[in-house]
Design a protein around this motif. Sequence first.
Motif, PDB file in Angstrom:
ATOM      1  N   PHE A  27       7.251   4.129   4.098  1.00  0.00           N
ATOM      2  CA  PHE A  27       6.624   3.932   2.806  1.00  0.00           C
ATOM      3  C   PHE A  27       7.592   4.397   1.724  1.00  0.00           C
ATOM      4  O   PHE A  27       8.343   5.337   1.918  1.00  0.00           O
ATOM      5  N   GLY A  31       4.545   5.703  -2.121  1.00  0.00           N
ATOM      6  CA  GLY A  31       3.554   5.710  -1.046  1.00  0.00           C
ATOM      7  C   GLY A  31       3.160   4.323  -0.568  1.00  0.00           C
ATOM      8  O   GLY A  31       2.204   4.178   0.188  1.00  0.00           O
ATOM      9  N   LEU A  32       3.914   3.306  -0.980  1.00  0.00           N
ATOM     10  CA  LEU A  32       3.565   1.927  -0.643  1.00  0.00           C
ATOM     11  C   LEU A  32       4.630   1.266   0.218  1.00  0.00           C
ATOM     12  O   LEU A  32       5.802   1.640   0.176  1.00  0.00           O
ATOM     13  N   ASN A  52      -0.782   0.999   1.230  1.00  0.00           N
ATOM     14  CA  ASN A  52      -0.509   2.415   1.398  1.00  0.00           C
ATOM     15  C   ASN A  52      -0.849   2.752   2.850  1.00  0.00           C
ATOM     16  O   ASN A  52      -1.219   1.857   3.631  1.00  0.00           O
ATOM     17  N   TRP A  68      -3.382  -2.108  -1.036  1.00  0.00           N
ATOM     18  CA  TRP A  68      -3.537  -1.176  -2.144  1.00  0.00           C
ATOM     19  C   TRP A  68      -3.322  -1.956  -3.425  1.00  0.00           C
ATOM     20  O   TRP A  68      -2.279  -2.571  -3.619  1.00  0.00           O
TER      21      TRP A  68
END
Length: 149
Positions: A27, A31-32, A52, A68
């Motif tokens: 990630f 956070g993706l 995420n 997300w």
Amino acid sequence: MTDTSKSSPALRPGETIEQTSSFLPKFGSDGLIPAIVSDATSGNVLMFAHMNEQALQQTIATGLAHFWSRSRGKLWKKGEESGNLLSVKEVRTDCDQDVVWLLVDVEGDGVACHTGAPSCFYRRLIASPDPSASLSLEPAGLPLHADHD
């Protein structure tokens, strides 16, 4: 599933992320992880989104694509409102595990785009021979994938 690198403790000594059989999604700092979504039958690209860790876990656990939403700042199950759910047939990752690729069947009306188009990539760029002219878009005309016998 956490951010990993070539020195990740999940890798065995001498093993690289490109060689491991362990799923170690990487990630980004936000956070993706990018997610490419293709039709499992035709191979056409349907959409691009971000996941995420929770979205990826929910996708794997339920077999339905979750993402997300950066604009809404929340987890969403694709097609929850429209009925055009994305039933995941296969999840792949690239060599350094910083992108995932979902091969899906589209349920409901069979459209993946919120506009009602089969794919979010329903327009193509038209370049003008005049470099000072504005670029424009036109309908792409799906399908892009030719069936072979």
